[in-house]
Design a protein around this motif. Structure first.
Motif, PDB file in Angstrom:
ATOM      1  N   GLU A  43       0.834  -1.201   0.000  1.00 14.49           N
ATOM      2  CA  GLU A  43       0.000   0.000   0.000  1.00 14.49           C
ATOM      3  C   GLU A  43       0.867   1.248   0.000  1.00 14.49           C
ATOM      4  O   GLU A  43       2.006   1.234   0.461  1.00 14.49           O
ATOM      5  CB  GLU A  43      -0.959   0.012   1.183  1.00 14.49           C
ATOM      6  CG  GLU A  43      -0.303  -0.038   2.533  1.00 14.49           C
ATOM      7  CD  GLU A  43      -1.319  -0.142   3.654  1.00 14.49           C
ATOM      8  OE1 GLU A  43      -1.267   0.712   4.550  1.00 14.49           O
ATOM      9  OE2 GLU A  43      -2.144  -1.077   3.629  1.00 14.49           O
ATOM     10  N   THR A  80      -3.747  -1.878 -13.559  1.00 13.94           N
ATOM     11  CA  THR A  80      -5.183  -2.001 -13.800  1.00 13.94           C
ATOM     12  C   THR A  80      -5.917  -1.361 -12.629  1.00 13.94           C
ATOM     13  O   THR A  80      -5.561  -1.578 -11.467  1.00 13.94           O
ATOM     14  CB  THR A  80      -5.584  -3.486 -13.913  1.00 13.94           C
ATOM     15  OG1 THR A  80      -4.780  -4.088 -14.932  1.00 13.94           O
ATOM     16  CG2 THR A  80      -7.046  -3.643 -14.286  1.00 13.94           C
ATOM     17  N   GLY A  81      -6.942  -0.579 -12.941  1.00  9.78           N
ATOM     18  CA  GLY A  81      -7.677   0.152 -11.914  1.00  9.78           C
ATOM     19  C   GLY A  81      -8.735  -0.683 -11.211  1.00  9.78           C
ATOM     20  O   GLY A  81      -8.957  -1.850 -11.551  1.00  9.78           O
ATOM     21  N   PRO A  82      -9.410  -0.071 -10.237  1.00 12.88           N
ATOM     22  CA  PRO A  82     -10.452  -0.771  -9.471  1.00 12.88           C
ATOM     23  C   PRO A  82     -11.582  -1.311 -10.353  1.00 12.88           C
ATOM     24  O   PRO A  82     -12.221  -2.296 -10.006  1.00 12.88           O
ATOM     25  CB  PRO A  82     -10.979   0.298  -8.512  1.00 12.88           C
ATOM     26  CG  PRO A  82      -9.866   1.295  -8.398  1.00 12.88           C
ATOM     27  CD  PRO A  82      -9.175   1.277  -9.731  1.00 12.88           C
ATOM     28  N   ASP A  83     -11.796  -0.699 -11.512  1.00 14.52           N
ATOM     29  CA  ASP A  83     -12.860  -1.152 -12.422  1.00 14.52           C
ATOM     30  C   ASP A  83     -12.380  -2.253 -13.374  1.00 14.52           C
ATOM     31  O   ASP A  83     -13.124  -2.712 -14.232  1.00 14.52           O
ATOM     32  CB  ASP A  83     -13.402   0.026 -13.230  1.00 14.52           C
ATOM     33  CG  ASP A  83     -12.326   0.725 -14.060  1.00 14.52           C
ATOM     34  OD1 ASP A  83     -11.145   0.299 -14.028  1.00 14.52           O
ATOM     35  OD2 ASP A  83     -12.667   1.705 -14.751  1.00 14.52           O
ATOM     36  N   GLY A 130      -7.774   3.679  -4.063  1.00 16.71           N
ATOM     37  CA  GLY A 130      -8.479   2.425  -4.335  1.00 16.71           C
ATOM     38  C   GLY A 130      -7.510   1.278  -4.514  1.00 16.71           C
ATOM     39  O   GLY A 130      -6.296   1.415  -4.327  1.00 16.71           O
ATOM     40  N   GLN A 131      -8.074   0.144  -4.908  1.00 11.22           N
ATOM     41  CA  GLN A 131      -7.294  -1.085  -5.100  1.00 11.22           C
ATOM     42  C   GLN A 131      -6.872  -1.192  -6.562  1.00 11.22           C
ATOM     43  O   GLN A 131      -7.728  -1.178  -7.450  1.00 11.22           O
ATOM     44  CB  GLN A 131      -8.145  -2.302  -4.712  1.00 11.22           C
ATOM     45  CG  GLN A 131      -7.389  -3.594  -4.657  1.00 11.22           C
ATOM     46  CD  GLN A 131      -6.452  -3.669  -3.456  1.00 11.22           C
ATOM     47  OE1 GLN A 131      -6.769  -3.215  -2.380  1.00 11.22           O
ATOM     48  NE2 GLN A 131      -5.286  -4.237  -3.664  1.00 11.22           N
ATOM     49  N   TYR A 132      -5.573  -1.313  -6.802  1.00 11.49           N
ATOM     50  CA  TYR A 132      -5.028  -1.447  -8.138  1.00 11.49           C
ATOM     51  C   TYR A 132      -4.284  -2.771  -8.242  1.00 11.49           C
ATOM     52  O   TYR A 132      -3.894  -3.354  -7.235  1.00 11.49           O
ATOM     53  CB  TYR A 132      -4.085  -0.276  -8.462  1.00 11.49           C
ATOM     54  CG  TYR A 132      -4.833   1.032  -8.611  1.00 11.49           C
ATOM     55  CD1 TYR A 132      -5.172   1.513  -9.855  1.00 11.49           C
ATOM     56  CD2 TYR A 132      -5.234   1.747  -7.486  1.00 11.49           C
ATOM     57  CE1 TYR A 132      -5.885   2.694  -9.994  1.00 11.49           C
ATOM     58  CE2 TYR A 132      -5.949   2.920  -7.611  1.00 11.49           C
ATOM     59  CZ  TYR A 132      -6.270   3.392  -8.865  1.00 11.49           C
ATOM     60  OH  TYR A 132      -6.992   4.551  -9.000  1.00 11.49           O
ATOM     61  N   ASP A 151      -1.361  -6.882  -5.897  1.00 18.69           N
ATOM     62  CA  ASP A 151      -2.322  -5.884  -5.459  1.00 18.69           C
ATOM     63  C   ASP A 151      -1.597  -4.696  -4.840  1.00 18.69           C
ATOM     64  O   ASP A 151      -0.591  -4.871  -4.151  1.00 18.69           O
ATOM     65  CB  ASP A 151      -3.281  -6.467  -4.423  1.00 18.69           C
ATOM     66  CG  ASP A 151      -4.225  -7.498  -5.032  1.00 18.69           C
ATOM     67  OD1 ASP A 151      -4.499  -7.421  -6.240  1.00 18.69           O
ATOM     68  OD2 ASP A 151      -4.693  -8.391  -4.295  1.00 18.69           O
ATOM     69  N   LEU A 153      -2.784  -1.089  -2.798  1.00 18.57           N
ATOM     70  CA  LEU A 153      -3.835  -0.225  -2.263  1.00 18.57           C
ATOM     71  C   LEU A 153      -3.301   1.197  -2.184  1.00 18.57           C
ATOM     72  O   LEU A 153      -2.276   1.441  -1.543  1.00 18.57           O
ATOM     73  CB  LEU A 153      -4.254  -0.707  -0.867  1.00 18.57           C
ATOM     74  CG  LEU A 153      -5.295   0.150  -0.155  1.00 18.57           C
ATOM     75  CD1 LEU A 153      -6.604   0.196  -0.943  1.00 18.57           C
ATOM     76  CD2 LEU A 153      -5.513  -0.332   1.269  1.00 18.57           C
ATOM     77  N   GLN A 155      -4.087   4.594  -0.609  1.00 16.55           N
ATOM     78  CA  GLN A 155      -4.895   5.171   0.459  1.00 16.55           C
ATOM     79  C   GLN A 155      -4.918   6.691   0.343  1.00 16.55           C
ATOM     80  O   GLN A 155      -3.958   7.290  -0.134  1.00 16.55           O
ATOM     81  CB  GLN A 155      -4.328   4.780   1.823  1.00 16.55           C
ATOM     82  CG  GLN A 155      -4.404   3.301   2.093  1.00 16.55           C
ATOM     83  CD  GLN A 155      -4.034   2.992   3.529  1.00 16.55           C
ATOM     84  OE1 GLN A 155      -3.843   3.863   4.357  1.00 16.55           O
ATOM     85  NE2 GLN A 155      -3.932   1.714   3.818  1.00 16.55           N
TER      86      GLN A 155
END
Length: 156
Positions: A43, A80-83, A130-132, A151, A153, A155
């Motif tokens: 993170e 890659t993004g959260p979507d 977000g989470q990437y 992953d 994160l 913040q």
């Protein structure tokens, strides 16, 4: 793969010389593949530069000869993004020299290739918290190796 294909072809033609030659080149254990790993912090905070390391290692018992693309080595990192959509690529729009660099890794030897991501998208805009997911790609001659996803994160 070379041994199996050559052996089958040699048996069909009744000639084992290519198969024996291939076995001598590769040794009884076959070709050893390097391992590849992407290292990132789990993170970060918004605005931090993300340090990314792509680690290439020979964990096998024999030296490995590798053909790497570019000078310096042209490894890629995909964010890659959260979507689930691709946000950023290290090599996007970059000109990569089609030069092959030969590298021999001895047993237990490795190389680290580093990159930095400034938490921006393709257009240079700051990304949201977000989470990437990050993944590394290392072109090697006619093939490429891909790391497991990592992953990250971001913040607030």
């Amino acid at each position: 793969m070379c041994v199996v294909q050559t052996l089958r072809a040699g048996l069909r033609r009744g000639a084992l010389v290519p198969a024996v030659f291939c076995l001598l080149l590769l040794g009884a254990g076959g070709v050893t593949q390097p391992t590849i790993e992407l290292l990132t912090p789990p993170e970060v905070h918004v605005g931090d530069t993300v340090e990314i390391v792509l680690r290439l290692r020979n964990d096998g018992p024999k030296p490995i000869d590798l053909e790497l693309t570019g000078r310096p080595v042209a490894f890629d990192v995909i964010v890659t993004g959260p979507d689930g959509k691709e946000v950023w690529r290290r090599l996007e729009g970059a000109a990569v020299a089609s030069i092959l660099m030969l590298l021999t890794l001895q047993p237990d030897e490795g190389r680290d290739y580093t990159a930095q991501w400034a938490q921006v998208d393709r257009a240079g805009r700051a990304v949201a918290p977000g989470q990437y997911v990050l993944q590394g790609i290392l072109p090697m001659g006619r093939r490429r190796m891909t790391t497991a996803p990592r992953d990250l994160l971001i913040q607030p």
